[in-house]
Enzyme design. Structure first.
Site, PDB file in Angstrom:
ATOM      1  N   LEU A 220       0.872  -1.071  -0.121  1.00  0.00           N
ATOM      2  CA  LEU A 220       0.028   0.293   0.032  1.00  0.00           C
ATOM      3  C   LEU A 220       0.899   1.362  -0.034  1.00  0.00           C
ATOM      4  CD1 LEU A 220      -2.619  -1.316   2.702  1.00  0.00           C
ATOM      5  CD2 LEU A 220      -2.809  -1.393   0.283  1.00  0.00           C
ATOM      6  N   ASP A 251      10.057  -4.068  -6.239  1.00  0.00           N
ATOM      7  CA  ASP A 251      11.188  -5.164  -6.409  1.00  0.00           C
ATOM      8  C   ASP A 251      11.984  -5.357  -5.341  1.00  0.00           C
ATOM      9  OD1 ASP A 251       9.882  -5.454  -9.003  1.00  0.00           O
ATOM     10  OD2 ASP A 251      11.332  -3.904  -9.902  1.00  0.00           O
TER      11      ASP A 251
END
Length: 307
Positions: A220, A251
């Site tokens: 989020l 990532d």
């Protein structure tokens, strides 16, 4: 005994980055700063992020026989990633065109190039790498059938982590292997379709879990993350920092989470550490060059982020 803590199967791109005062609307041209070229791609990013943290990491990917491909290989090796699984040739190296505004938010267009030529046959030929890896992480910047083949060749007892980006419908056998499925808010909405059109993110995680994965993580951004498994939903707080560039932060989160899970951490604890690593990454420009070492991430945690 596993030779690798993490095997990343995925994309390797050259990131062509331009800073802009604001990202263009449809049909609009804006002037930007100087072009910067960085090693990137979701697969390459995850591999570098994990290796920087100290994980024994390998990468299975495909790059072109060109300058961008050499840049990517050099960056992986400099970070300590085993590149024996990186194949060369078949198409030009993939490229990501990235605009970054002053707030650090970005927009990205990817030309897959050689990433689209990473085939199921390549995965079968790399079975030794798969069997030697405690955790295997994948994304969707490579062909979906290649990801399916990864799932079919996992070692007994290994763990599979998937970030379905860019998002698309997933076969049941891929969903069933995910532990966890990691999505941001946009990816969650796409996977849920009409089910995700309303409600709050806390509602999405159980809905995604019902689709078949063993566990789910919904990231989020500055609001932290939600983790969900058979025991329920847990909210993981964010680490407060001044964001400079969010490129590649997801990532870094995924890599840190995968590594911690492989070391035996519980899902909420692994997600909390991943949030710390992701927060450290957004305080620097670029993707791979922004990733922290374990010591840098721990130092940020001790400071409690930016107060």
């Amino acid at each position: 005994m596993y030779d690798y803590d993490l095997l990343v199967v995925g994309s390797a791109n050259a990131d062509l980055v331009i800073g802009v005062e604001r990202r263009p609307a449809a049909g609009e041209t804006v002037l930007g700063g100087d072009l910067a070229v960085h090693p990137g791609g979701k697969g390459g990013n995850q591999a570098v992020a994990a290796a920087r943290l100290g994980a024994r990491t390998a990468l299975l990917a495909r790059v072109g026989d060109d300058a961008h491909g050499r840049l990517l290989l050099d960056a992986q090796r400099a970070a300590g990633v085993d590149t024996a699984g990186v194949l060369v040739g078949g198409a030009p190296t993939g490229v990501a065109l990235i605009t970054v505004d002053p707030s650090g938010d970005n927009s990205i267009v990817v030309s897959p190039g050689a990433n689209a030529r990473l085939t199921p046959a390549d995965v079968r030929e790399a079975t030794g790498l798969l069997r030697a890896s405690r955790v295997v992480s994948a994304q969707l910047e490579i062909p979906l059938e290649t990801v399916v083949e990864v799932v079919r060749n996992l070692a007994d007892g290994s763990r599979f982590v998937l970030n379905p980006s860019p998002p698309r419908a997933l076969p049941a056998e891929v969903l069933a292997a995910c532990d966890p499925l990691i999505v941001n808010e946009h990816e969650a909405r796409v996977l849920l379709g009409e089910d995700g059109a309303s409600g709050e993110p806390a509602d999405w995680a159980p809905l995604l879990l019902a689709r078949g994965p063993r566990s789910v993580v919904v990231t989020l951004g500055a609001a932290g993350a939600l983790v969900c498994d058979s025991s329920g939903v847990t909210r993981v707080p964010s680490v407060r920092v001044d964001a400079v560039d969010t490129t590649g932060a997801g990532d870094a989160f995924t890599a840190a989470l995968a590594w911690k899970l492989g070391s035996g951490a519980a899902l909420p604890d692994a997600a909390a550490y991943a949030a710390l690593v992701g927060a450290a990454a957004v305080t620097r420009r670029g993707a791979q060059e922004s990733y922290p070492t374990a010591a840098e991430a721990e130092a940020l945690g001790e400071r409690g982020g930016d107060r």
